[in-house]
Design a protein around this motif. Structure first.
Motif, PDB file in Angstrom:
ATOM      1  N   PHE A 168       6.372   8.043  -0.819  1.00 27.14           N
ATOM      2  CA  PHE A 168       6.532   7.427   0.584  1.00 27.14           C
ATOM      3  C   PHE A 168       5.318   7.904   1.489  1.00 27.14           C
ATOM      4  CE2 PHE A 168      10.626   6.305  -0.963  1.00 27.14           C
ATOM      5  CZ  PHE A 168      10.913   5.000  -0.404  1.00 27.14           C
ATOM      6  N   VAL A 169       4.722   7.105   1.980  1.00 26.65           N
ATOM      7  CA  VAL A 169       3.711   7.427   3.149  1.00 26.65           C
ATOM      8  C   VAL A 169       4.422   6.778   4.428  1.00 26.65           C
ATOM      9  CG1 VAL A 169       1.715   7.056   4.217  1.00 26.65           C
ATOM     10  CG2 VAL A 169       1.915   7.103   1.846  1.00 26.65           C
ATOM     11  N   SER A 178      13.973   6.218   9.331  1.00 24.99           N
ATOM     12  CA  SER A 178      15.197   5.532   9.092  1.00 24.99           C
ATOM     13  C   SER A 178      14.900   4.521   7.885  1.00 24.99           C
ATOM     14  CB  SER A 178      15.597   4.794  10.327  1.00 24.99           C
ATOM     15  OG  SER A 178      16.676   3.843   9.892  1.00 24.99           O
ATOM     16  N   LEU A 179      13.711   3.902   7.649  1.00 21.27           N
ATOM     17  CA  LEU A 179      13.136   2.983   6.880  1.00 21.27           C
ATOM     18  C   LEU A 179      13.086   3.647   5.506  1.00 21.27           C
ATOM     19  CD1 LEU A 179      12.253   0.232   5.839  1.00 21.27           C
ATOM     20  CD2 LEU A 179      10.083   0.789   6.741  1.00 21.27           C
ATOM     21  N   GLU A 180      12.382   4.934   5.639  1.00 21.49           N
ATOM     22  CA  GLU A 180      12.688   5.793   4.333  1.00 21.49           C
ATOM     23  C   GLU A 180      13.890   6.098   3.708  1.00 21.49           C
ATOM     24  OE1 GLU A 180       9.786   9.448   3.743  1.00 21.49           O
ATOM     25  OE2 GLU A 180      11.763  10.138   4.260  1.00 21.49           O
ATOM     26  N   ARG A 181      14.623   6.582   4.513  1.00 19.15           N
ATOM     27  CA  ARG A 181      16.202   6.904   4.112  1.00 19.15           C
ATOM     28  C   ARG A 181      16.709   5.640   3.614  1.00 19.15           C
ATOM     29  NH1 ARG A 181      19.364   6.960   9.354  1.00 19.15           N
ATOM     30  NH2 ARG A 181      19.254   4.763   8.685  1.00 19.15           N
ATOM     31  N   ASP A 182      16.472   4.429   4.382  1.00 14.73           N
ATOM     32  CA  ASP A 182      17.422   3.352   3.659  1.00 14.73           C
ATOM     33  C   ASP A 182      16.853   2.587   2.380  1.00 14.73           C
ATOM     34  OD1 ASP A 182      19.172   3.401   5.900  1.00 14.73           O
ATOM     35  OD2 ASP A 182      18.503   1.921   6.742  1.00 14.73           O
ATOM     36  N   THR A 183      15.491   2.863   2.166  1.00 14.15           N
ATOM     37  CA  THR A 183      14.734   2.630   1.081  1.00 14.15           C
ATOM     38  C   THR A 183      15.179   3.464  -0.208  1.00 14.15           C
ATOM     39  OG1 THR A 183      13.095   1.587   2.317  1.00 14.15           O
ATOM     40  CG2 THR A 183      12.474   1.778  -0.092  1.00 14.15           C
ATOM     41  N   GLY A 192      15.916   3.824  -9.581  1.00  9.13           N
ATOM     42  CA  GLY A 192      14.637   4.521  -9.264  1.00  9.13           C
ATOM     43  C   GLY A 192      14.770   5.972  -9.001  1.00  9.13           C
ATOM     44  N   ARG A 193      13.559   6.646  -8.783  1.00  8.96           N
ATOM     45  CA  ARG A 193      13.480   7.955  -8.218  1.00  8.96           C
ATOM     46  C   ARG A 193      12.462   7.985  -7.452  1.00  8.96           C
ATOM     47  NH1 ARG A 193      10.516  11.786 -11.469  1.00  8.96           N
ATOM     48  NH2 ARG A 193       9.706  10.788 -13.175  1.00  8.96           N
ATOM     49  N   VAL A 194      12.669   9.055  -6.553  1.00  7.85           N
ATOM     50  CA  VAL A 194      11.453   9.282  -5.526  1.00  7.85           C
ATOM     51  C   VAL A 194      10.846  10.754  -5.953  1.00  7.85           C
ATOM     52  CG1 VAL A 194      10.700   9.987  -3.086  1.00  7.85           C
ATOM     53  CG2 VAL A 194      12.541   8.211  -3.594  1.00  7.85           C
ATOM     54  N   VAL A 195       9.584  10.785  -6.227  1.00  5.97           N
ATOM     55  CA  VAL A 195       8.926  11.964  -6.782  1.00  5.97           C
ATOM     56  C   VAL A 195       7.785  12.487  -5.617  1.00  5.97           C
ATOM     57  CG1 VAL A 195       8.583  10.783  -8.943  1.00  5.97           C
ATOM     58  CG2 VAL A 195       6.386  10.412  -7.291  1.00  5.97           C
ATOM     59  N   GLY A 196       8.043  12.174  -4.498  1.00  8.15           N
ATOM     60  CA  GLY A 196       7.383  12.610  -2.966  1.00  8.15           C
ATOM     61  C   GLY A 196       7.358  11.863  -1.789  1.00  8.15           C
ATOM     62  N   GLN A 197       6.703  12.463  -0.822  1.00  6.24           N
ATOM     63  CA  GLN A 197       6.601  11.823   0.593  1.00  6.24           C
ATOM     64  C   GLN A 197       5.924  12.676   1.236  1.00  6.24           C
ATOM     65  OE1 GLN A 197      10.812  13.317  -0.302  1.00  6.24           O
ATOM     66  NE2 GLN A 197      10.954  11.673   1.265  1.00  6.24           N
ATOM     67  N   VAL A 198       5.212  11.854   2.045  1.00 12.09           N
ATOM     68  CA  VAL A 198       4.353  12.693   3.343  1.00 12.09           C
ATOM     69  C   VAL A 198       4.332  11.813   4.609  1.00 12.09           C
ATOM     70  CG1 VAL A 198       2.361  11.131   2.813  1.00 12.09           C
ATOM     71  CG2 VAL A 198       2.184  13.538   3.694  1.00 12.09           C
ATOM     72  N   LEU A 212      -2.932   8.807   0.840  1.00 16.82           N
ATOM     73  CA  LEU A 212      -2.876   7.970  -0.168  1.00 16.82           C
ATOM     74  C   LEU A 212      -3.388   8.875  -1.515  1.00 16.82           C
ATOM     75  CD1 LEU A 212      -4.539   5.012   1.757  1.00 16.82           C
ATOM     76  CD2 LEU A 212      -2.343   5.018   0.900  1.00 16.82           C
ATOM     77  N   LEU A 213      -4.217   9.831  -1.398  1.00 19.29           N
ATOM     78  CA  LEU A 213      -4.781  10.379  -2.463  1.00 19.29           C
ATOM     79  C   LEU A 213      -3.807  11.113  -3.130  1.00 19.29           C
ATOM     80  CD1 LEU A 213      -8.433  11.328  -1.501  1.00 19.29           C
ATOM     81  CD2 LEU A 213      -7.661   9.710  -3.161  1.00 19.29           C
ATOM     82  N   GLN A 214      -2.844  11.757  -1.960  1.00 16.98           N
ATOM     83  CA  GLN A 214      -1.525  12.638  -2.400  1.00 16.98           C
ATOM     84  C   GLN A 214      -0.598  11.777  -3.313  1.00 16.98           C
ATOM     85  OE1 GLN A 214       0.327  15.175   0.572  1.00 16.98           O
ATOM     86  NE2 GLN A 214      -1.375  14.912   1.799  1.00 16.98           N
ATOM     87  N   ALA A 215      -0.471  10.410  -2.806  1.00 16.26           N
ATOM     88  CA  ALA A 215       0.480   9.662  -3.463  1.00 16.26           C
ATOM     89  C   ALA A 215       0.045   9.238  -4.876  1.00 16.26           C
ATOM     90  CB  ALA A 215       0.459   8.159  -2.681  1.00 16.26           C
TER      91      ALA A 215
END
Length: 407
Positions: A168-169, A178-183, A192-198, A212-215
């Protein structure tokens, strides 16, 4: 705020009235404040088109025993600025209802002030689902969309299509969180699974390259953009420059609007998916509404926010007419209760309803952006992938934690 000749004449006539006459006129005048982003990241999603749609609703509603006045202010996406404006409007200027609101941090702050002052707040371009959850009030209605709806429609569909690892960016304020949490909840539920966020600073970020490069380095199949407006546009443009999508990584814009697609161009935006609850070319009623807006605002790209400003203002005025202008001015909570009791119906959203928690209910539409060769003309940008019925599109009433529902 731009004043037309009619407004100036009305203002002049009011100033010429004796004090008692001026008070009597104020007592039968409903005052609506359009508090929105007129110059920042969300200008194209709100701004002058929001003002035009609000004024169109007032014009089409006409006179029903009371006058309606519209005032406009730019909150610059800053809660403190928004609160200062809203407080002055409520305390000094006699504003009865504020509409639009945009940034989630702004909407949460103004909603609480509207409760304190017993006025009405209607959030149209606001995303946080907390407005109908832990932060719900008897004075607030959340009209167009929220993070739960977006996450369910766009996020779950992306996982089902094979995008099972996410990075997630996220815009670093209430909306993005809120959008990140709900998604994330829907990504996990779909397997699915989340491997990172910034987190990216808001407002003010224009260079998203390091994020974007981190993603990209995370090897996630999907980069989820939990942002909006110019942030979303800049992310997509810069991702295209880096060739990220050519490497097989999918961009999932969790909140993208028709004006964003217009800004990007179909060559860049083609294939992206997004969710909106309004599209100008859905049916005869939406096309008729769009023609009326274009007649007063020019050939602008309309999105669900703009439609919400029209729809909610129209329903608010219907409730005022039903309740009586004096009762409506005396109690914002009573006016909102009347709005909830009345079914909604207009050319932008069709028929709908408002739940006890203040959530306006209507279908959600998942769209894919067309290829350039598929477009037939101006603003013909979307093809419909799926429709989530109104009763399924938003978070169940029992799960939001709204105190009004528990009571």
């Amino acid at each position: 705020m731009m004043l037309n000749r009619r407004t100036l004449l009305q203002a002049g006539a009011a100033s010429a009235l004796p004090l008692g006459g001026a008070r009597a006129q104020a007592a039968r005048t409903i005052k609506i404040g359009v508090l929105t982003d007129m110059s920042g990241s969300y200008r194209d999603l709100n701004g002058p088109t929001t003002v035009a749609c609000t004024r169109l609703a007032v014009q089409e509603f006409g006179a029903h025993g009371f006058e309606t006045e519209v005032v406009v202010a730019d909150h610059q996406n800053k809660p403190d600025v928004a609160l200062n404006i809203a407080r002055q409007w409520f305390d000094r200027d006699g504003v009865d209802m504020v509409v639009s609101l945009a940034a989630s941090s702004v909407a949460l702050a103004v909603a609480e002030l509207a409760r304190e002052k017993n006025k009405v707040a209607i959030a149209n371009s606001t995303a946080t689902s907390d407005l109908t959850g832990k932060n719900c009030t008897p004075n607030t209605i959340h009209w167009v969309f929220d993070t739960y709806m977006l996450a369910k429609s766009t996020g779950a569909a992306t996982v089902r299509a094979g995008g099972d690892t996410w990075f997630f960016v996220t815009a670093d304020y209430a909306f993005g969180h809120s959008l990140e949490r709900d998604t994330i909840a829907f990504v996990n539920a779909a397997g699915g699974r989340v491997v990172g966020q910034v987190r990216t600073p808001f407002p003010g970020t224009t260079d998203f390259s390091s994020y974007l490069l981190q993603a990209q380095a995370s090897r996630a199949k999907v980069i989820g953009l939990a942002n909006a407006g110019t942030d979303t546009v800049n992310c997509i443009k810069q991702a295209a420059e880096f060739g990220i999508t050519r490497r097989g990584i999918k961009l999932a814009s969790m909140l993208m609007f028709l004006p964003d697609v217009h800004s990007l161009g179909l060559q860049t935006a083609q294939g992206l998916v997004c969710t909106e609850s309004f599209y100008w070319d859905l049916n005869d009623r939406t096309r008729a509404f769009t023609r009326r807006v274009h007649a007063v605002a020019g050939q602008v790209a309309l999105c669900m926010n703009h439609a919400g400003d029209y729809s909610s203002t129209l329903h608010y005025l219907k409730a005022v007419a039903s309740l009586g202008v004096q009762a409506a001015k005396a109690s914002g909570a009573d006016t909102v209760a009347r709005m909830k009791a009345m079914p909604t119906d207009d050319d932008a959203f069709g028929t709908g309803s408002i739940r006890p928690d203040g959530r306006k209910i209507h279908p959600a539409f998942l769209f894919e952006v067309k290829k350039p060769e598929e477009s037939r003309g101006a603003f013909d940008y979307y093809k419909l992938l799926q429709t989530t019925p109104a009763e399924e599109a938003f978070r169940p009433l029992s799960e939001g934690g709204c105190p009004l529902v528990r009571a």
